[in-house]
Design a protein around this motif. Structure first.
Motif, PDB file in Angstrom:
ATOM      1  N   GLN A 100       0.815  -1.205   0.000  1.00  0.00           N
ATOM      2  CA  GLN A 100       0.000   0.000   0.000  1.00  0.00           C
ATOM      3  C   GLN A 100       0.856   1.265   0.000  1.00  0.00           C
ATOM      4  OE1 GLN A 100      -3.330   0.548  -0.219  1.00  0.00           O
ATOM      5  NE2 GLN A 100      -2.822   2.746  -0.188  1.00  0.00           N
ATOM      6  N   SER A 101       2.024   1.189   0.616  1.00  0.00           N
ATOM      7  CA  SER A 101       2.889   2.370   0.733  1.00  0.00           C
ATOM      8  C   SER A 101       3.340   2.921  -0.622  1.00  0.00           C
ATOM      9  CB  SER A 101       4.125   2.035   1.582  1.00  0.00           C
ATOM     10  OG  SER A 101       4.806   0.905   1.058  1.00  0.00           O
ATOM     11  N   VAL A 102       3.283   2.095  -1.676  1.00  0.00           N
ATOM     12  CA  VAL A 102       3.659   2.562  -3.010  1.00  0.00           C
ATOM     13  C   VAL A 102       2.679   3.632  -3.495  1.00  0.00           C
ATOM     14  CG1 VAL A 102       3.814   1.857  -5.440  1.00  0.00           C
ATOM     15  CG2 VAL A 102       4.887   0.472  -3.675  1.00  0.00           C
ATOM     16  N   GLN A 103       1.448   3.562  -3.009  1.00  0.00           N
ATOM     17  CA  GLN A 103       0.441   4.556  -3.412  1.00  0.00           C
ATOM     18  C   GLN A 103       0.514   5.835  -2.581  1.00  0.00           C
ATOM     19  OE1 GLN A 103       0.161   1.852  -5.692  1.00  0.00           O
ATOM     20  NE2 GLN A 103      -0.906   0.923  -3.942  1.00  0.00           N
ATOM     21  N   ASP A 104       1.373   5.907  -1.604  1.00  0.00           N
ATOM     22  CA  ASP A 104       1.481   7.106  -0.783  1.00  0.00           C
ATOM     23  C   ASP A 104       2.181   8.223  -1.537  1.00  0.00           C
ATOM     24  OD1 ASP A 104       0.270   5.689   1.223  1.00  0.00           O
ATOM     25  OD2 ASP A 104       2.122   5.241   2.320  1.00  0.00           O
ATOM     26  N   LYS A 105       2.191   9.402  -0.936  1.00  0.00           N
ATOM     27  CA  LYS A 105       2.811  10.577  -1.547  1.00  0.00           C
ATOM     28  C   LYS A 105       4.268  10.334  -1.903  1.00  0.00           C
ATOM     29  CE  LYS A 105       3.742  15.481  -0.620  1.00  0.00           C
ATOM     30  NZ  LYS A 105       3.599  16.585   0.366  1.00  0.00           N
ATOM     31  N   ASN A 106       4.977   9.621  -1.048  1.00  0.00           N
ATOM     32  CA  ASN A 106       6.394   9.332  -1.284  1.00  0.00           C
ATOM     33  C   ASN A 106       6.600   7.945  -1.899  1.00  0.00           C
ATOM     34  OD1 ASN A 106       7.209  11.836  -0.117  1.00  0.00           O
ATOM     35  ND2 ASN A 106       6.945  10.934   1.924  1.00  0.00           N
ATOM     36  N   GLY A 107       5.619   7.520  -2.678  1.00  0.00           N
ATOM     37  CA  GLY A 107       5.649   6.172  -3.242  1.00  0.00           C
ATOM     38  C   GLY A 107       6.855   5.870  -4.111  1.00  0.00           C
ATOM     39  N   LEU A 108       7.337   6.854  -4.844  1.00  0.00           N
ATOM     40  CA  LEU A 108       8.501   6.613  -5.707  1.00  0.00           C
ATOM     41  C   LEU A 108       9.746   6.314  -4.876  1.00  0.00           C
ATOM     42  CD1 LEU A 108       7.931   9.364  -8.423  1.00  0.00           C
ATOM     43  CD2 LEU A 108       7.641   6.894  -8.680  1.00  0.00           C
ATOM     44  N   ASP A 109       9.862   6.994  -3.739  1.00  0.00           N
ATOM     45  CA  ASP A 109      10.990   6.709  -2.843  1.00  0.00           C
ATOM     46  C   ASP A 109      10.853   5.318  -2.227  1.00  0.00           C
ATOM     47  OD1 ASP A 109      12.164   9.200  -3.270  1.00  0.00           O
ATOM     48  OD2 ASP A 109      11.015  10.141  -1.670  1.00  0.00           O
ATOM     49  N   VAL A 110       9.620   4.924  -1.939  1.00  0.00           N
ATOM     50  CA  VAL A 110       9.357   3.586  -1.402  1.00  0.00           C
ATOM     51  C   VAL A 110       9.795   2.532  -2.418  1.00  0.00           C
ATOM     52  CG1 VAL A 110       7.553   1.957  -0.712  1.00  0.00           C
ATOM     53  CG2 VAL A 110       7.469   4.336   0.088  1.00  0.00           C
ATOM     54  N   ILE A 111       9.444   2.758  -3.675  1.00  0.00           N
ATOM     55  CA  ILE A 111       9.821   1.820  -4.740  1.00  0.00           C
ATOM     56  C   ILE A 111      11.343   1.687  -4.829  1.00  0.00           C
ATOM     57  CG2 ILE A 111       9.846   1.505  -7.252  1.00  0.00           C
ATOM     58  CD1 ILE A 111       7.011   2.723  -7.287  1.00  0.00           C
ATOM     59  N   ASP A 112      12.018   2.802  -4.813  1.00  0.00           N
ATOM     60  CA  ASP A 112      13.491   2.771  -4.865  1.00  0.00           C
ATOM     61  C   ASP A 112      14.061   1.991  -3.692  1.00  0.00           C
ATOM     62  OD1 ASP A 112      13.460   4.295  -7.143  1.00  0.00           O
ATOM     63  OD2 ASP A 112      13.922   6.187  -6.123  1.00  0.00           O
ATOM     64  N   ASP A 113      13.523   2.254  -2.518  1.00  0.00           N
ATOM     65  CA  ASP A 113      14.028   1.615  -1.302  1.00  0.00           C
ATOM     66  C   ASP A 113      13.823   0.097  -1.355  1.00  0.00           C
ATOM     67  OD1 ASP A 113      15.179   1.944   1.360  1.00  0.00           O
ATOM     68  OD2 ASP A 113      13.226   1.315   2.125  1.00  0.00           O
ATOM     69  N   LEU A 114      12.657  -0.326  -1.819  1.00  0.00           N
ATOM     70  CA  LEU A 114      12.368  -1.763  -1.916  1.00  0.00           C
ATOM     71  C   LEU A 114      13.298  -2.451  -2.920  1.00  0.00           C
ATOM     72  CD1 LEU A 114       8.454  -1.674  -1.873  1.00  0.00           C
ATOM     73  CD2 LEU A 114       9.939  -2.578  -0.077  1.00  0.00           C
ATOM     74  N   PHE A 115      13.618  -1.735  -3.990  1.00  0.00           N
ATOM     75  CA  PHE A 115      14.489  -2.322  -5.002  1.00  0.00           C
ATOM     76  C   PHE A 115      15.931  -2.409  -4.509  1.00  0.00           C
ATOM     77  CE2 PHE A 115      16.800  -1.983  -9.204  1.00  0.00           C
ATOM     78  CZ  PHE A 115      16.471  -3.269  -9.635  1.00  0.00           C
ATOM     79  N   VAL A 116      16.409  -1.340  -3.914  1.00  0.00           N
ATOM     80  CA  VAL A 116      17.792  -1.317  -3.413  1.00  0.00           C
ATOM     81  C   VAL A 116      18.001  -2.375  -2.328  1.00  0.00           C
ATOM     82  CG1 VAL A 116      19.479   0.076  -2.149  1.00  0.00           C
ATOM     83  CG2 VAL A 116      18.229   1.088  -4.059  1.00  0.00           C
ATOM     84  N   LYS A 117      16.974  -2.594  -1.500  1.00  0.00           N
ATOM     85  CA  LYS A 117      17.079  -3.578  -0.417  1.00  0.00           C
ATOM     86  C   LYS A 117      16.822  -5.011  -0.873  1.00  0.00           C
ATOM     87  CE  LYS A 117      15.895  -0.452   3.392  1.00  0.00           C
ATOM     88  NZ  LYS A 117      14.908  -0.152   4.468  1.00  0.00           N
ATOM     89  N   GLY A 118      16.447  -5.195  -2.133  1.00  0.00           N
ATOM     90  CA  GLY A 118      16.188  -6.539  -2.637  1.00  0.00           C
ATOM     91  C   GLY A 118      14.816  -7.066  -2.293  1.00  0.00           C
ATOM     92  N   GLU A 119      13.947  -6.199  -1.773  1.00  0.00           N
ATOM     93  CA  GLU A 119      12.576  -6.625  -1.448  1.00  0.00           C
ATOM     94  C   GLU A 119      11.731  -6.768  -2.712  1.00  0.00           C
ATOM     95  OE1 GLU A 119      11.475  -7.322   1.780  1.00  0.00           O
ATOM     96  OE2 GLU A 119      13.630  -7.174   2.162  1.00  0.00           O
ATOM     97  N   ALA A 120      12.030  -5.948  -3.719  1.00  0.00           N
ATOM     98  CA  ALA A 120      11.343  -6.020  -5.013  1.00  0.00           C
ATOM     99  C   ALA A 120      12.314  -6.555  -6.049  1.00  0.00           C
ATOM    100  CB  ALA A 120      10.838  -4.641  -5.430  1.00  0.00           C
ATOM    101  N   ALA A 121      11.847  -7.518  -6.836  1.00  0.00           N
ATOM    102  CA  ALA A 121      12.714  -8.113  -7.854  1.00  0.00           C
ATOM    103  C   ALA A 121      12.918  -7.185  -9.037  1.00  0.00           C
ATOM    104  CB  ALA A 121      12.122  -9.430  -8.342  1.00  0.00           C
ATOM    105  N   ALA A 122      11.937  -6.336  -9.299  1.00  0.00           N
ATOM    106  CA  ALA A 122      12.018  -5.442 -10.450  1.00  0.00           C
ATOM    107  C   ALA A 122      11.126  -4.227 -10.218  1.00  0.00           C
ATOM    108  CB  ALA A 122      11.594  -6.173 -11.730  1.00  0.00           C
ATOM    109  N   VAL A 123      11.460  -3.131 -10.885  1.00  0.00           N
ATOM    110  CA  VAL A 123      10.668  -1.904 -10.747  1.00  0.00           C
ATOM    111  C   VAL A 123      10.528  -1.235 -12.112  1.00  0.00           C
ATOM    112  CG1 VAL A 123      11.344  -1.463  -8.361  1.00  0.00           C
ATOM    113  CG2 VAL A 123      12.714  -0.494 -10.218  1.00  0.00           C
ATOM    114  N   ILE A 124       9.440  -0.476 -12.254  1.00  0.00           N
ATOM    115  CA  ILE A 124       9.240   0.334 -13.453  1.00  0.00           C
ATOM    116  C   ILE A 124       9.738   1.736 -13.133  1.00  0.00           C
ATOM    117  CG2 ILE A 124       7.535   1.334 -15.015  1.00  0.00           C
ATOM    118  CD1 ILE A 124       5.772  -1.154 -14.407  1.00  0.00           C
ATOM    119  N   SER A 125      10.739   2.168 -13.866  1.00  0.00           N
ATOM    120  CA  SER A 125      11.322   3.484 -13.607  1.00  0.00           C
ATOM    121  C   SER A 125      11.984   3.978 -14.888  1.00  0.00           C
ATOM    122  CB  SER A 125      12.324   3.409 -12.450  1.00  0.00           C
ATOM    123  OG  SER A 125      12.653   4.696 -11.985  1.00  0.00           O
ATOM    124  N   GLY A 126      12.811   5.033 -14.754  1.00  0.00           N
ATOM    125  CA  GLY A 126      13.430   5.611 -15.938  1.00  0.00           C
ATOM    126  C   GLY A 126      14.918   5.820 -15.756  1.00  0.00           C
TER     127      GLY A 126
END
Length: 395
Positions: A224-250
């Protein structure tokens, strides 16, 4: 007049004429944040060969056009983003680059297009951007070909409280490519090819299906935190920590992931269930000469120098921005760059970001529409109808 006065006047006049004799033209160049070093070599050589001084300032290029109006120190050269080119040209803020028609074939065609008008070309394209997938090679050795494959990955990782592919789907910029692949569109066109502001394609049958598709994915396979105001930072953090296998970004996130020591690869966005590739927006940044410049010809000369191969290559090595010069793209040091290859492949399935004066009203409304659906406040059909009616009422 006493001797002291005569001496003082003589010294003052001597200083003035000395300064006049050695005064140099000063070019003020605005660069991207933390990227002034990428043009250091070009600046040094230009100063030496043109007996001038180049002062480089750093600002976020998103704000260059607006800041150029309010700044006390007017730039001679700054960066324009493609969706602001229409406004900058029509309002007389930037100069036509007379040399560009003769060299336009040196660049990717779709990088010159947003800066081209009936009376000429107004920017020298610098780099190109589009959304892609960054994937962690320590988790998945290869990117998935289809979105369904990522769903299967997400189901497996969900058992351990982790994630597959995540993206900010409640943001119109990040979701547009998925919506358009299902048949949604921003504005239609009239018979003469002009934009039809009354024809919006976000409440058509296929578009509503697309909104429901990304709603289902966001609700089931993303925190749910991905939908928050700081969701893009959450996505980055999950990816850097290995919690997310992949992310959509630029490409603008390249340094963040590299500095986070992620062993990542980059690929196109995955195919959707209907067999279509997502068609995200793409944008181009380019150098422009300000109409306020007192040294327009010198400024144009400097801009042109920036894309001599040696300087363009130096800029790429310093920034990892995706270049648009054909000669640079084929350089062996770049042709093997996964990010460059992925972005250039995605550009073939991407739509040019509409000019901001046509899309401003749409942007906030569609963000609200997607947020309402993903948060469960409204159905996809109700939110889409409401968004289209609201945008039409603002025309």
């Amino acid at each position: 007049m006493n001797n002291i006065c005569k001496t003082s006047i003589a010294v003052a006049l001597g200083s003035f004429f000395a300064m006049s004799s050695y005064a140099k033209d000063v070019l003020v160049v605005w660069e991207d944040l933390n990227k002034a070093h990428s043009i250091d070599m070009a600046v040094a050589d230009f100063e030496k060969n043109n007996d001038c001084k180049v002062v480089v300032r750093e600002f976020n290029p998103v704000n260059h056009l607006e800041l150029a109006d309010s700044s006390d120190e007017k730039p001679d050269v700054f960066i324009i983003i493609s969706d602001k080119a229409d406004y900058a040209k029509e309002s007389g803020r930037i100069e036509r680059l007379d040399y560009m028609p003769d060299v336009k074939d040196l660049y990717l065609e779709n990088s010159v297009k947003p800066f081209s008008f009936d009376d000429g070309i107004y920017a020298q394209p610098r780099d190109i951007e589009a959304l892609v997938v960054f994937y962690n090679k320590d988790i998945i050795s290869h990117p998935a070909d289809t979105f369904d494959d990522y769903i299967r990955l997400a189901k497996v990782r969900k058992r351990d409280g982790k994630y597959g592919l995540i993206g900010k789907f409640d943001n119109f910029y990040y979701s547009y490519g998925f919506l358009s692949a299902f048949g949604a569109y921003t504005f239609g066109k009239k018979r003469d090819g002009s934009i039809d502001l009354t024809d919006l394609g976000f409440n058509k049958y296929e578009a509503v299906d697309a909104i429901e598709y990304i709603w289902n994915y966001a609700c089931n396979y993303q925190p749910q935190s991905v939908q928050d105001k700081n969701g893009l930072d959450v996505i980055d953090d999950l990816f850097v920590k290995g919690e997310a296998a992949a992310v959509i970004s630029g490409p603008w996130r390249y340094d963040k992931y590299a500095n986070g020591h992620v062993n990542f690869g980059v690929s196109k966005l995955p195919l959707l269930p209907n067999g279509n590739s997502p068609t995200p927006f793409y944008g181009v940044k380019g150098y422009v000469v300000s109409s306020d410049s007192k040294h327009k010809e010198l400024a144009k000369k400097f801009v042109r120098l920036l894309d001599e191969p040696a300087y363009a290559m130096d800029r790429y090595m310093a920034t990892h921005e995706v270049p648009v010069l054909k000669s640079i793209i084929t350089n062996p040091e770049i042709s093997g760059d996964e990010m460059v290859s992925a972005v250039l492949a995605q550009i073939k399935d991407a739509d040019l970001m509409p000019a901001n004066m046509k899309i401003d009203e749409l942007w906030a409304t569609m963000n609200e529409c997607l947020s309402d659906v993903i948060s469960g406040k409204k159905s996809a059909r109700a939110a889409a109808n409401e968004a289209v009616n609201k945008i039409k009422s603002q025309q």
